[in-house]
Design an enzyme around this catalytic site. Structure first.
Site, short mmCIF file in Angstrom:
data_model
loop_
_atom_site.label_atom_id
_atom_site.label_comp_id
_atom_site.label_asym_id
_atom_site.label_seq_id
_atom_site.Cartn_x
_atom_site.Cartn_y
_atom_site.Cartn_z
N GLU A 124 0.83 -1.21 0.00
CA GLU A 124 0.00 0.00 0.00
C GLU A 124 0.86 1.26 0.00
OE1 GLU A 124 -0.43 -2.60 1.97
OE2 GLU A 124 -2.27 -3.40 1.08
N ASN A 167 1.09 -6.14 -7.16
CA ASN A 167 0.99 -5.06 -8.15
C ASN A 167 1.51 -5.49 -9.52
OD1 ASN A 167 0.76 -2.67 -9.50
ND2 ASN A 167 1.97 -1.47 -8.06
N PRO A 178 11.45 -12.59 -2.42
CA PRO A 178 10.36 -12.93 -1.50
C PRO A 178 9.65 -11.67 -0.99
CG PRO A 178 12.37 -14.11 -0.94
CD PRO A 178 12.76 -13.06 -1.93
N GLY A 208 12.98 -2.71 -0.56
CA GLY A 208 12.79 -1.52 -1.37
C GLY A 208 13.44 -1.53 -2.73
#
Length: 432
Positions: A62, A344, A277, A319
């Site tokens: 999110e 996504n 992962p 990230g």
């Protein structure tokens, strides 16, 4: 005030009864140096007259989806502090990465992070009283009754953006009908991802005149230039061999991905898999799984560079999924071969990568449908089918280019949710 406050009292009593189990669950979701008291709303008290916007996202997915909104809010309201809250530690780490980038910019406001409090009545009131936000923004389906009521009590307008209710979530919330009606009575404006999502929110009790269909913010993602540079450098290191990424994988899915890669290497022995992962607490276990399969593995966390003999590159850092996608020829998006609901699909599509996925796409059904309409999505049922499609696509450059072009076209055609969302938020907090 609409709704049934007594249902929230029953809900709060149930939370308190379950508090030992809840606390045990969130105990591990922590970052070094961050007090666990944040979970009870114990944050520093904002100074009188402070100008704070509050955006709550559940987890790392999110936060990533909200990145265009985060960047836009800091531009539109540069004299405000934006506080991003998350429930999970991975979401916190991604938020902190965005905070660091915001600090490097000269044209935006301050961005900071807190863990969201558990939804106990006292913790919720304490958090809102100390934060003193001018506007509270909840991302997707983060509907916490006591937090919403605490905002209403302090006169803080509440917006829900990128509002999403999957059929399964809708059925679950509908069983809590009066509680959800009371919670939604505190929401002043809701930007729904689709007409179907808007209808589900209406069925739960959201006022129809407070709902707008804005589309998905996920389509408004912008490519990170720093990530692009990392991608290009890594691709040069990898050379001309076939490279594919399996991103955001889950338990049970890693095994299928590794089986597909073993099948692929029977016909394309030079192929490299970049395996990423979903959760960092699984990095070590996945590394052991790769070793047990006898795969020559390089680990990104150790700054190991894949050689021609390397079969697998483990993306065990936080990230960097975008950078790793950008170094590949094909992308498989995880959470889709196991009943998670997918992740996504647009991130690799926006980069011009052909996108492969499993059948479990409940959380991204609207995105998947948009990609299907342009024949920009390759769907597989299992490891064998995944291996077959990878082999086919690596042998067909024209089809890879067609998929890449179609995927980018879907992203471009569906942009605009960010502008519509900002317009809705401006009704609650005019730009200055």
């Amino acid at each position: 005030m609409a709704g049934h406050p007594w249902t929230r009292r029953l809900y709060s009593a149930a939370l308190l009864a379950l508090s030992p189990l809840i606390w045990r669950r969130v105990w591990r979701e922590q970052l070094p140096g961050r007090p666990r008291a944040e979970r009870l709303g114990a944050i520093p008290t904002a100074s009188p007259g402070s100008r704070t916007l509050w955006l709550h996202c559940a987890s790392v997915g999110e936060v990533q989806a909200a990145r265009p909104l985060i960047e836009a809010l800091t531009r539109v309201y540069p004299d405000h502090r934006l506080v991003v809250t998350t429930m999970t530690a991975t979401g916190a780490e991604r938020s902190l990465a965005l905070v660091e980038k915001a600090a490097e910019r000269r044209d935006g406001g301050e961005v900071s992070h807190h863990f969201v409090p558990l939804d106990f009545p006292g913790a919720a009131r304490r958090f809102v009283d100390r934060l003193r936000p001018r506007l509270a923004i909840f991302f997707e389906t983060e509907l916490w009754p006591n937090l919403l009521a605490a905002c209403d009590r302090r006169g803080v307008p509440v917006a829900v953006v990128n509002g999403r209710l999957s059929p399964r979530a809708f059925r679950r919330y509908r069983r809590l009908g009066r509680l959800m009606a009371e919670a939604l009575s505190h929401v002043a404006w809701l930007g729904a991802k689709s007409a179907a999502d808007a209808e589900r929110f209406r069925a739960l009790g959201m006022a129809p005149d407070a709902i707008r269909v804005t589309g998905s913010l996920k389509f408004d993602l912008a490519r990170d230039e720093a990530a692009r540079e990392v991608s290009e450098r890594l691709r040069r290191e990898l050379g001309e061999r076939p490279v594919w990424v399996a991103g955001s994988t889950h338990p049970g899915e890693d095994e299928a991905v590794l089986e597909a890669h073993a099948r692929l290497r029977e016909t394309r022995p030079e192929a490299l898999l970049i395996l990423v992962p979903r959760h960092p607490q699984r990095f070590a276990a996945v590394a052991e799984l790769c070793a047990a399969r006898g795969l020559a593995t390089a680990r990104r966390s150790r700054d190991e560079v894949p050689t021609a003999e390397t079969a697998l590159y483990l993306g065990d850092t936080m990230g960097e999924l975008s950078s790793l996608y950008g170094a590949a020829d094909l992308a498989f998006v995880g959470g889709s071969l196991v009943p998670v609901g997918g992740h996504n699909l647009l991130e690799p599509a926006a980069m011009g990568l052909p996108v492969l996925t499993g059948p479990e796409l409940a959380n991204f059904s609207d995105v998947a449908e948009a990609l299907r309409e342009r024949e920009a999505l390759v769907e597989v049922a299992d490891a064998e089918a995944l291996a077959d499609e990878l082999d086919r696509l690596f042998g067909d450059a024209a089809e890879r280019e067609r998929l890449a072009t179609a995927g980018r076209a879907v992203v471009e055609a569906n942009r605009g949710a960010l502008v519509r969302t900002l317009a809705g938020l401006e009704r609650l907090l005019p730009a200055e």
